[in-house]
Design an enzyme around this catalytic site. Sequence first.
Site, short mmCIF file in Angstrom:
data_model
loop_
_atom_site.label_atom_id
_atom_site.label_comp_id
_atom_site.label_asym_id
_atom_site.label_seq_id
_atom_site.Cartn_x
_atom_site.Cartn_y
_atom_site.Cartn_z
N ILE A 155 25.07 63.07 17.66
CA ILE A 155 25.27 64.23 18.53
C ILE A 155 24.64 65.47 17.92
O ILE A 155 24.05 66.30 18.62
CB ILE A 155 26.77 64.42 18.80
CG1 ILE A 155 27.33 63.19 19.53
CG2 ILE A 155 27.01 65.69 19.62
CD1 ILE A 155 28.82 63.21 19.73
N ARG A 175 24.96 65.03 4.68
CA ARG A 175 24.72 64.16 3.52
C ARG A 175 23.21 63.98 3.34
O ARG A 175 22.42 64.26 4.25
CB ARG A 175 25.41 62.82 3.73
CG ARG A 175 24.98 62.08 4.97
CD ARG A 175 25.80 60.83 5.17
NE ARG A 175 25.41 60.14 6.38
CZ ARG A 175 25.96 59.01 6.80
NH1 ARG A 175 26.95 58.47 6.11
NH2 ARG A 175 25.56 58.44 7.91
N SER A 176 22.82 63.49 2.17
CA SER A 176 21.41 63.47 1.77
C SER A 176 20.52 62.75 2.77
O SER A 176 19.44 63.23 3.13
CB SER A 176 21.27 62.82 0.40
OG SER A 176 21.96 63.57 -0.58
N ARG A 236 36.33 66.41 15.66
CA ARG A 236 37.73 66.12 15.41
C ARG A 236 38.35 67.31 14.68
O ARG A 236 37.74 67.86 13.76
CB ARG A 236 37.91 64.85 14.55
CG ARG A 236 37.51 63.56 15.24
CD ARG A 236 38.40 63.21 16.41
NE ARG A 236 38.05 61.95 17.04
CZ ARG A 236 37.15 61.81 17.99
NH1 ARG A 236 36.47 62.86 18.41
NH2 ARG A 236 36.91 60.62 18.52
N GLU A 265 47.21 65.64 19.85
CA GLU A 265 46.76 65.54 21.22
C GLU A 265 47.61 64.51 21.96
O GLU A 265 48.01 63.51 21.38
CB GLU A 265 45.28 65.15 21.27
CG GLU A 265 44.35 66.18 20.67
CD GLU A 265 42.87 65.82 20.81
OE1 GLU A 265 42.58 64.82 21.51
OE2 GLU A 265 42.02 66.51 20.23
N HIS A 285 39.84 68.41 25.03
CA HIS A 285 39.13 67.21 24.58
C HIS A 285 38.42 66.52 25.75
O HIS A 285 38.68 65.34 26.06
CB HIS A 285 40.08 66.22 23.90
CG HIS A 285 39.36 65.32 22.93
ND1 HIS A 285 39.99 64.69 21.88
CD2 HIS A 285 38.06 64.93 22.86
CE1 HIS A 285 39.10 63.95 21.21
NE2 HIS A 285 37.92 64.09 21.80
#
Length: 326
Positions: A155, A175-176, A236, A265, A285
């Site tokens: 996304i 992250r790498s 989240r 939720e 949501h």
Amino acid sequence: MKVTILDDYFDTLRTLPCFARLAGHEVEIWNDHVQDVDTLAERLRNTEALVLIRERTQIGAPLLERLDRLRLISQRSVYPHIDIAACTRRGVIVSSNLHAGTPSYATAELTWALILAAARRLPQQVKALRRGVWQTGVGDTLRGKTLGIHGYGRIGTVVAGYGRAFGMRVLVWARSSSLELARRDGHEVATGRATFYAESDIVSLHMRLVDATRGIVTADDLGAMKPGAIFVNTSRAQLVAPEALVTALRAGRPGLAAVDVYETEPLRDPSHPLLQMPNVICTPHIGYVTREEYELQFSDIFDQIVAYAAGKPINVVNPEVLEKRH
């Protein structure tokens, strides 16, 4: 096979083309939401295959221990709401396609809608106009601003593309391996986490909730943001350290937020701090809640049921159950 579907709030699933895949099975659909174990145990006592809509209902050991006929839980995406170990002990297969190659365009589009709404203060302007007030303030243009993407996955890559189309500078922190992908896509990579949060006019959070990412956004991260910056979370709520967002907003850094997810939720408490803040846009949501996204997701979910009924389970996340059966 007796199939039960929980939490289909608007009785949508039976109207989808993919619902025909369950022909020949006995299907029961519940449109309300309950979490009470006794109520769920009664509703599901004859269920063999349970269909879950994302993480709306928690499936824990106390419930599973009372479902003697349950053999399959079919859903899509991650499963922090399911006690996988308890399912394995009970011989219940959990099938969940993690859809690694298919971004949720619905969630990406809602993310961009929230960014635009926050930047132009749309909910506030609409609410004021309904009261007979003509304009309540001045918004912000996105072009030329810095869009920070924290987490460059399925996304995040789509949202970054929207930012580029709007003439924004896209800055990525992840992250790498994801940073390398961002570089290949032509986006700028932040020199460090502190720099990322300090330079971004908008930070949009895009990553899965796993043990390693729980609370990954800290109070220090949020406190480093500009007073006029916007924090957006359609992933989240638990990715942000507890209470950190409310505290940061009260301190004025960032200045605004737009969120679609919450620690508990469904959120039905109007007194929740985020719902009380005029500088926060809250949606319930709905990132994935479109007919097109439902068709995509439930095609997978119903295919998992068909495969199980044919004796060939797919997308099994606890293969130990299969090994025990052999």
